[in-house]
Design an enzyme around this catalytic site. Structure first.
Site, PDB file in Angstrom:
ATOM      1  N   LYS A  90     -42.018 -74.760 -17.490  1.00  0.00           N
ATOM      2  CA  LYS A  90     -42.381 -75.570 -16.321  1.00  0.00           C
ATOM      3  C   LYS A  90     -42.696 -77.020 -16.680  1.00  0.00           C
ATOM      4  O   LYS A  90     -42.508 -77.928 -15.865  1.00  0.00           O
ATOM      5  CB  LYS A  90     -43.583 -74.944 -15.609  1.00  0.00           C
ATOM      6  CG  LYS A  90     -43.302 -73.589 -14.968  1.00  0.00           C
ATOM      7  CD  LYS A  90     -42.359 -73.698 -13.795  1.00  0.00           C
ATOM      8  CE  LYS A  90     -42.221 -72.384 -13.054  1.00  0.00           C
ATOM      9  NZ  LYS A  90     -41.277 -72.477 -11.914  1.00  0.00           N
ATOM     10  N   GLU A 112     -47.497 -76.479  -5.849  1.00  0.00           N
ATOM     11  CA  GLU A 112     -47.775 -75.079  -5.560  1.00  0.00           C
ATOM     12  C   GLU A 112     -47.679 -74.315  -6.867  1.00  0.00           C
ATOM     13  O   GLU A 112     -47.023 -74.770  -7.804  1.00  0.00           O
ATOM     14  CB  GLU A 112     -46.766 -74.527  -4.551  1.00  0.00           C
ATOM     15  CG  GLU A 112     -45.470 -73.985  -5.150  1.00  0.00           C
ATOM     16  CD  GLU A 112     -44.597 -75.030  -5.850  1.00  0.00           C
ATOM     17  OE1 GLU A 112     -43.886 -74.658  -6.812  1.00  0.00           O
ATOM     18  OE2 GLU A 112     -44.613 -76.207  -5.442  1.00  0.00           O
ATOM     19  N   SER A 374     -38.983 -67.496 -21.013  1.00  0.00           N
ATOM     20  CA  SER A 374     -39.438 -68.671 -20.272  1.00  0.00           C
ATOM     21  C   SER A 374     -40.936 -68.944 -20.349  1.00  0.00           C
ATOM     22  O   SER A 374     -41.380 -70.042 -20.022  1.00  0.00           O
ATOM     23  CB  SER A 374     -39.035 -68.541 -18.799  1.00  0.00           C
ATOM     24  OG  SER A 374     -39.526 -67.327 -18.254  1.00  0.00           O
TER      25      SER A 374
END
Length: 389
Positions: A90, A112, A374
């Site tokens: 991210k 969010e 991830s």
């Protein structure tokens, strides 16, 4: 055939677009113009690459999972996004978008978050560049991701609980959208996945494709047979899929089957959804016959979303990628197996990709599979500990 960019309407084929309130159109126009100008300029790209190298820790390693490979009879390579600063992919997108917010003169960013990793990444980037940060998070996710809530607070972000709906990721996105409508003059909304109105799906893909580009270089021309990644909104998957699309490997996205597709409690938007509009974009989503959005379910907060990025919908319709699913139970078993064979505790989201390989091991025998790992599973340990009490 993959598209370098969406068309003039912001669409990938019939998916994507810009279905947003009139008050947001000027901000979306401004963002699209700022992104195109910055992403084609040496100054912005040079700074972005430097921050990814010196602060985020890129390139992340490509790890050959020897013991897991021997156990399954499949050669498994892990792209270690769990080793990036903040513990997941991210941060690649958060750095890029917060840089854009700074350059557009927006002193505040909002985000969010479901699993908390995007919230942590945005709070981290905001702290690094000196911007104010507010994060919206469903009350259910606040409970199951308490560690990341504390991390965001330490980084100076304010976390606002969302109690509407199911109190999960969909509701956090909706609340962040409402905030942006009210504060658009001074605020940039850092969307965390390849969802939302144009230019977000394209822009987030561009910031995340560094994952696949690095992997291609690290493979030194020896392409895998498969590239596999979990899919919720789909940023980690598109980040590794896009550079490999059209080169030969089969691209497999693994959605959340939750308690089983037949139970209705899942997050398989492509596998069990239909086209519609969600959060400003046309894509596949979970909805009833009257077009009302259904609640998604996954043990992993990051896959607990009733839609998917429009470029993934395009990939599915075009046959560029194939989308499978794994259940909560399979993901838990995969998390444990990776931990015990490789000493790596993956995020529950990433464990879905490993789960598909475990289930299909016989058919994959002797093949090489590249997996986008991830995120790391530190955030999930408390939740799992409570489940076993």
């Amino acid at each position: 055939m993959k598209l370098e960019r969406p068309d003039d309407r912001g669409r990938f084929g019939e998916f994507g677009g810009r279905f947003a309130p009139e008050t947001l159109i000027p901000a979306l126009d401004e963002l699209a113009e700022a992104f195109e100008r910055s992403w084609s300029g040496d100054r912005f790209v040079g700074e972005y690459q430097r921050v990814l190298r010196d602060y985020v820790g890129r390139p992340t390693p490509l790890h050959e999972a020897g013991r897991l490979s021997e156990r399954l009879g499949v050669r498994i390579l892990l792209k270690r996004e769990d080793l990036a600063h903040t513990g997941a992919h991210k941060i690649n997108n958060a750095i890029g978008q917060v840089m854009l917010a700074r350059d557009m003169g927006k002193p505040r960013v909002i985000a969010e978050t479901g699993a908390g990793q995007h919230g942590v990444a945005t709070a981290t980037a905001a702290a690094y560049f000196g911007l104010k940060c507010d994060v919206y998070m469903g009350e259910v996710d606040i409970d199951r991701q308490a560690l990341n809530v504390h991390r965001m607070g330490m980084l100076g972000a304010r976390v606002s609980p969302v109690t509407s709906g199911a109190g999960t990721l969909k509701d956090a996105v909706s609340e962040a959208m409402r905030d942006w409508v009210r504060t658009v003059e001074t605020t940039h909304y850092v969307i965390g996945s390849v969802v939302g109105p144009h230019p977000f799906p394209w822009m987030v893909r561009e910031f995340q494709k560094v994952i696949g580009e690095e992997a291609l270089e690290q493979l030194e021309g020896r392409l895998p047979d498969y590239v596999v990644a979990c899919v919720g909104g789909g940023s980690n998957a598109i980040g590794i899929f896009y550079p490999f699309a059209g080169l030969g490997p089969q691209l497999i996205g693994v959605e959340a089957a939750g308690l089983g597709i037949e139970s209705g409690q899942h997050g398989a938007s492509i596998g069990a959804g239909t086209p519609g509009i969600l959060h400003g974009t046309r894509t596949y989503l979970l909805q009833d016959d009257e077009g009302q959005v259904l609640e998604a379910h996954s043990i992993s907060a990051g896959l607990d979303y009733p839609g998917v990025g429009p470029e993934h919908a395009f990939f599915a319709e075009s046959g560029i990628a194939r989308y499978e699913s794994a259940t909560d139970t399979e993901a838990l078993a995969a998390m444990e197996l990776l931990a015990r064979t490789e000493g790596i505790i993956p995020a529950l989201e990433s464990a879905h990709a490993i789960a598909w390989i475990i289930r299909e091991a016989e058919a994959l025998a002797g093949r090489t599979v590249l997996v986008n790992l991830s995120g790391r599973g530190d955030k999930d340990v408390e939740q799992l500990a409570r489940m076993t009490q």
